[in-house]
Design a protein around this motif. Structure first.
Motif, short mmCIF file in Angstrom:
data_model
loop_
_atom_site.label_atom_id
_atom_site.label_comp_id
_atom_site.label_asym_id
_atom_site.label_seq_id
_atom_site.Cartn_x
_atom_site.Cartn_y
_atom_site.Cartn_z
N UNK A 20 0.85 -1.19 0.00
CA UNK A 20 0.00 0.00 0.00
C UNK A 20 0.88 1.25 0.00
N UNK A 21 0.33 2.41 -0.31
CA UNK A 21 1.12 3.65 -0.26
C UNK A 21 1.76 3.82 1.12
N UNK A 22 2.97 4.36 1.15
CA UNK A 22 3.76 4.39 2.38
C UNK A 22 3.10 5.18 3.50
N UNK A 23 2.30 6.22 3.18
CA UNK A 23 1.72 7.06 4.22
C UNK A 23 0.68 6.31 5.06
N UNK A 24 0.12 5.24 4.54
CA UNK A 24 -0.89 4.50 5.30
C UNK A 24 -0.25 3.85 6.53
N UNK A 25 0.85 3.16 6.33
CA UNK A 25 1.52 2.53 7.45
C UNK A 25 2.25 3.50 8.36
N UNK A 26 2.75 4.59 7.80
CA UNK A 26 3.56 5.53 8.58
C UNK A 26 2.75 6.63 9.26
N UNK A 27 1.62 7.03 8.66
CA UNK A 27 0.88 8.18 9.18
C UNK A 27 -0.55 7.88 9.61
N UNK A 28 -1.25 7.00 8.87
CA UNK A 28 -2.65 6.75 9.18
C UNK A 28 -2.81 5.75 10.33
N UNK A 29 -2.26 4.57 10.19
CA UNK A 29 -2.45 3.53 11.20
C UNK A 29 -1.94 3.92 12.58
N UNK A 30 -0.83 4.67 12.71
CA UNK A 30 -0.37 5.06 14.05
C UNK A 30 -1.35 5.95 14.82
N UNK A 31 -2.33 6.55 14.12
CA UNK A 31 -3.32 7.37 14.81
C UNK A 31 -4.24 6.53 15.69
N UNK A 32 -4.35 5.24 15.40
CA UNK A 32 -5.33 4.39 16.07
C UNK A 32 -4.64 3.45 17.04
N UNK A 33 -5.15 3.39 18.27
CA UNK A 33 -4.62 2.47 19.27
C UNK A 33 -5.78 1.82 20.01
N UNK A 34 -5.51 0.67 20.60
CA UNK A 34 -6.54 -0.03 21.37
C UNK A 34 -7.68 -0.49 20.48
N UNK A 35 -8.69 -1.07 21.11
CA UNK A 35 -9.86 -1.49 20.37
C UNK A 35 -9.57 -2.58 19.36
N UNK A 79 -6.03 1.85 -8.88
CA UNK A 79 -5.66 0.45 -8.68
C UNK A 79 -5.81 -0.02 -7.24
N UNK A 80 -6.17 0.90 -6.34
CA UNK A 80 -6.22 0.54 -4.92
C UNK A 80 -7.54 0.94 -4.29
N UNK A 81 -8.14 0.01 -3.56
CA UNK A 81 -9.28 0.28 -2.69
C UNK A 81 -8.97 -0.31 -1.32
N UNK A 82 -9.16 0.48 -0.28
CA UNK A 82 -8.89 0.04 1.09
C UNK A 82 -10.10 0.40 1.95
N UNK A 83 -10.63 -0.60 2.66
CA UNK A 83 -11.83 -0.41 3.48
C UNK A 83 -11.57 -1.05 4.85
N UNK A 84 -11.54 -0.21 5.90
CA UNK A 84 -11.24 -0.68 7.26
C UNK A 84 -12.35 -0.26 8.20
N UNK A 85 -12.81 -1.18 9.04
CA UNK A 85 -13.76 -0.87 10.11
C UNK A 85 -13.03 -0.85 11.45
N UNK A 86 -13.29 0.18 12.24
CA UNK A 86 -12.65 0.36 13.54
C UNK A 86 -13.70 0.31 14.64
N UNK A 87 -13.38 -0.35 15.76
CA UNK A 87 -14.35 -0.50 16.84
C UNK A 87 -13.67 -0.27 18.19
N UNK A 88 -14.26 0.62 18.98
CA UNK A 88 -13.81 0.87 20.37
C UNK A 88 -12.33 1.23 20.45
N UNK A 89 -11.89 2.11 19.55
CA UNK A 89 -10.47 2.47 19.52
C UNK A 89 -10.23 3.78 20.26
N UNK A 90 -8.96 4.06 20.49
CA UNK A 90 -8.52 5.38 20.94
C UNK A 90 -7.90 6.09 19.74
N UNK A 91 -8.02 7.41 19.72
CA UNK A 91 -7.49 8.19 18.62
C UNK A 91 -6.39 9.09 19.16
N UNK A 92 -5.21 9.03 18.56
CA UNK A 92 -4.07 9.81 19.03
C UNK A 92 -4.13 11.24 18.52
#
Length: 232
Positions: A64-79, A106-119
């Motif tokens: 996936x594009x590099x910003x997803x792993x480096x910038x998007x996913x680190x915003x979410x913790x727990x849950x 060429x890319x579609x990404x669909x993620x569901x988040x539940x009971x998370x914390x947001x940084x």
């Protein structure tokens, strides 16, 4: 592990590749043409809902594009998180260059988040039991169905629409509805999650108390002097 595939003269068709663990389930399928590589491949990956730490460990960031792993996913913790769909398809030159704007389709990404914390709220403000959907489609990032508790405030609904993830500066569309502690609202407004223009206004507001119930829709572009209020 379950594996089902057919090796044809013109393609490799992996119809099912499934891995099950104690707290997760991942299923994928893949079609790879052999006779005409210009047609490219198609890869689909889905998962069950799983603990966030497990989700991050298993998320296929390298494709996936590099910003997803480096910038998007680190915003979410727990849950917990669920990969509802990761779909990559197209010619090999496209799927190996997903950081480029011309390959956005060429890319579609669909993620569901539940009971998370947001940084990134700052000020020691804690977010609790926040749920949301994250959709990246054709380079457009939309975080919707957001609801939960942030500090003493309850978000009934929120939508964040970042129109072009490939642009240096992009139009942002916001919808926010809830019952907010004014102290929390000030802290959120000063945080990195808010547009710069909102942060500049919030820094001059002090000693706020009480609660505010309402909703607002607005758009913002970093090149604008003011936000554009659409309703509320």
């Amino acid at each position: 592990i379950e594996f089902e595939a057919e090796f044809l003269k013109t393609a490799v068709d992996i119809r099912k590749f499934e891995i099950r663990g104690n707290d997760f389930n991942i299923a994928s399928s893949c079609y790879i043409p052999i006779d005409n590589v210009a047609k490219g491949m198609s890869l689909s990956v889905r998962s069950s809902m799983m603990p966030m730490a497990r989700f991050k460990a298993l998320f296929p960031a390298p494709v996936t594009p590099t910003w997803i792993g480096k910038r998007l996913l680190p915003l979410f913790t727990g849950g917990r998180a669920k990969l509802s769909n990761l779909l990559i398809q197209g010619g090999f030159d496209k799927i190996t260059g997903l950081d480029k704007n011309e390959n956005a389709s060429s890319l579609l990404l669909d993620i569901d988040l539940d009971s998370i914390n947001v940084a990134d709220f700052g000020g020691g403000l804690e977010s609790q039991t926040v749920s949301a959907n994250v959709l990246l489609d054709n380079g457009r990032l939309k975080i919707s169905n957001v609801n939960g508790l942030i500090g003493k405030s309850r978000i009934r609904e929120a939508v964040y629409d970042y129109v072009d993830t490939y642009a240096d500066k992009s139009l942002e569309n916001w919808l926010i509805s809830g019952n907010f502690s004014l102290t929390d609202l000030h802290t959120i407004s000063e945080s990195g999650i808010s547009p710069l223009i909102v942060r500049n206004i919030a820094k001059d507001i002090h000693d706020t108390e009480g609660f505010l119930d309402g909703d607002i829709r607005f758009s913002y572009h970093p090149g604008w002097e003011f936000i554009s209020i659409k309703g509320g």
